[in-house]
Design an enzyme around this catalytic site. Structure first.
Site, PDB file in Angstrom:
ATOM      1  CG  HIS A 178     -85.939 -13.818  29.968  1.00  0.00           C
ATOM      2  ND1 HIS A 178     -85.449 -15.112  29.974  1.00  0.00           N
ATOM      3  CD2 HIS A 178     -85.682 -13.322  31.194  1.00  0.00           C
ATOM      4  CE1 HIS A 178     -84.935 -15.375  31.152  1.00  0.00           C
ATOM      5  NE2 HIS A 178     -85.048 -14.300  31.918  1.00  0.00           N
ATOM      6  CG  HIS A 231     -85.311  -9.472  33.852  1.00  0.00           C
ATOM      7  ND1 HIS A 231     -86.125 -10.041  34.797  1.00  0.00           N
ATOM      8  CD2 HIS A 231     -84.444 -10.450  33.477  1.00  0.00           C
ATOM      9  CE1 HIS A 231     -85.766 -11.290  35.007  1.00  0.00           C
ATOM     10  NE2 HIS A 231     -84.737 -11.566  34.217  1.00  0.00           N
TER      11      HIS A 231
HETATM   12  P1  5GP Z   1     -83.961 -15.046  34.853  1.00  0.00           P
HETATM   13  O1  5GP Z   1     -83.628 -15.469  36.251  1.00  0.00           O
HETATM   14  O2  5GP Z   1     -83.904 -16.239  33.928  1.00  0.00           O
HETATM   15  O3  5GP Z   1     -83.174 -13.874  34.359  1.00  0.00           O
HETATM   16  O4  5GP Z   1     -85.460 -14.530  34.890  1.00  0.00           O
HETATM   17  C1  5GP Z   1     -86.568 -15.376  34.840  1.00  0.00           C
HETATM   18  C2  5GP Z   1     -87.759 -14.588  35.287  1.00  0.00           C
HETATM   19  O5  5GP Z   1     -88.922 -15.303  34.925  1.00  0.00           O
HETATM   20  C3  5GP Z   1     -87.830 -14.364  36.801  1.00  0.00           C
HETATM   21  O6  5GP Z   1     -87.857 -12.970  37.087  1.00  0.00           O
HETATM   22  C4  5GP Z   1     -89.108 -15.066  37.206  1.00  0.00           C
HETATM   23  O7  5GP Z   1     -89.812 -14.354  38.196  1.00  0.00           O
HETATM   24  C5  5GP Z   1     -89.880 -15.128  35.919  1.00  0.00           C
HETATM   25  N1  5GP Z   1     -90.784 -16.272  35.838  1.00  0.00           N
HETATM   26  C6  5GP Z   1     -90.469 -17.556  36.123  1.00  0.00           C
HETATM   27  N2  5GP Z   1     -91.546 -18.357  35.910  1.00  0.00           N
HETATM   28  C7  5GP Z   1     -92.548 -17.536  35.477  1.00  0.00           C
HETATM   29  C8  5GP Z   1     -93.909 -17.777  35.098  1.00  0.00           C
HETATM   30  O8  5GP Z   1     -94.415 -18.896  35.107  1.00  0.00           O
HETATM   31  N3  5GP Z   1     -94.636 -16.693  34.723  1.00  0.00           N
HETATM   32  C9  5GP Z   1     -94.106 -15.441  34.685  1.00  0.00           C
HETATM   33  N4  5GP Z   1     -94.915 -14.436  34.291  1.00  0.00           N
HETATM   34  N5  5GP Z   1     -92.828 -15.171  35.034  1.00  0.00           N
HETATM   35  C10 5GP Z   1     -92.068 -16.219  35.436  1.00  0.00           C
END
Ligand code: 5GP
Ligand code: ZN
Length: 141
Positions: free
Chosen positions: A104, A106
């Site tokens: 993903h 951001h």
């Molecule tokens: P990463 O740390 O992998 O770069 O980002 C993962 C993102 O996913 C985080 O910003 C976190 O807030 C978001 N996230 C985790 N679980 C969920 C969820 O169940 N729903 C949504 N909408 N976002 C989520």
């Protein structure tokens, strides 16, 4: 369109509609939805529909589709929310701060003095070390 899934992955569950999200848009290969833990108002995610954890394993055309989706969301964020700036951030591996191993990008609106720690100080590198690593990477491409 078929793509890999992981039954234990939270984003695969969101893609499958098993967990709700605030969906901004969807196309054949991607979806975008609001982040549930926004660092600033408007923080959203552009997500591959398929379960590829990181940039080194996702097909290039799917990564391109995620980038297009991130751009569409970023344009809406810029036009509608008029943030101070926007970071696009994509983490690979726990060591890079990735908490959901499903690729993903951001879309992170920025505000003045928001203390989001994405910046680093410029320190001149060691020229010989830069060149040695350059040669290794060039040979690996
Ligand atoms: P990463 O740390 O992998 O770069 O980002 C993962 C993102 O996913 C985080 O910003 C976190 O807030 C978001 N996230 C985790 N679980 C969920 C969820 O169940 N729903 C949504 N909408 N976002 C989520
Ligand atoms: Zn997944």
């Amino acid at each position: 369109m078929t793509y890999p899934t992981d039954k234990d992955c939270i984003f695969c569950k969101i893609v499958a509609g098993q967990i709700p999200c605030l969906k901004l848009l969807e196309d054949a290969d991607t979806i975008a939805f609001m982040d549930i833990n926004p660092v600033n108002p408007g923080h959203a995610l552009a997500v591959a529909k398929g379960h590829w954890p990181t940039v080194d394993v996702i097909p290039a055309e799917v990564l391109a589709a995620v980038a297009r989706t991130a751009q569409r969301v970023a344009r809406a964020v810029v036009a509608e929310l008029k943030p101070h700036g926007v970071n696009l951030l994509q983490a690979n591996g726990a060591g890079a701060g990735q908490s959901v191993p499903h690729l993903h990008i951001h879309i992170m609106p920025r505000r003045p003095n928001d203390a989001v720690a994405l910046n680093w100080d410029y320190k001149p590198g060691d020229r010989a070390e830069i060149e040695a690593i350059y040669r290794r990477l060039k040979a690996a491409l």
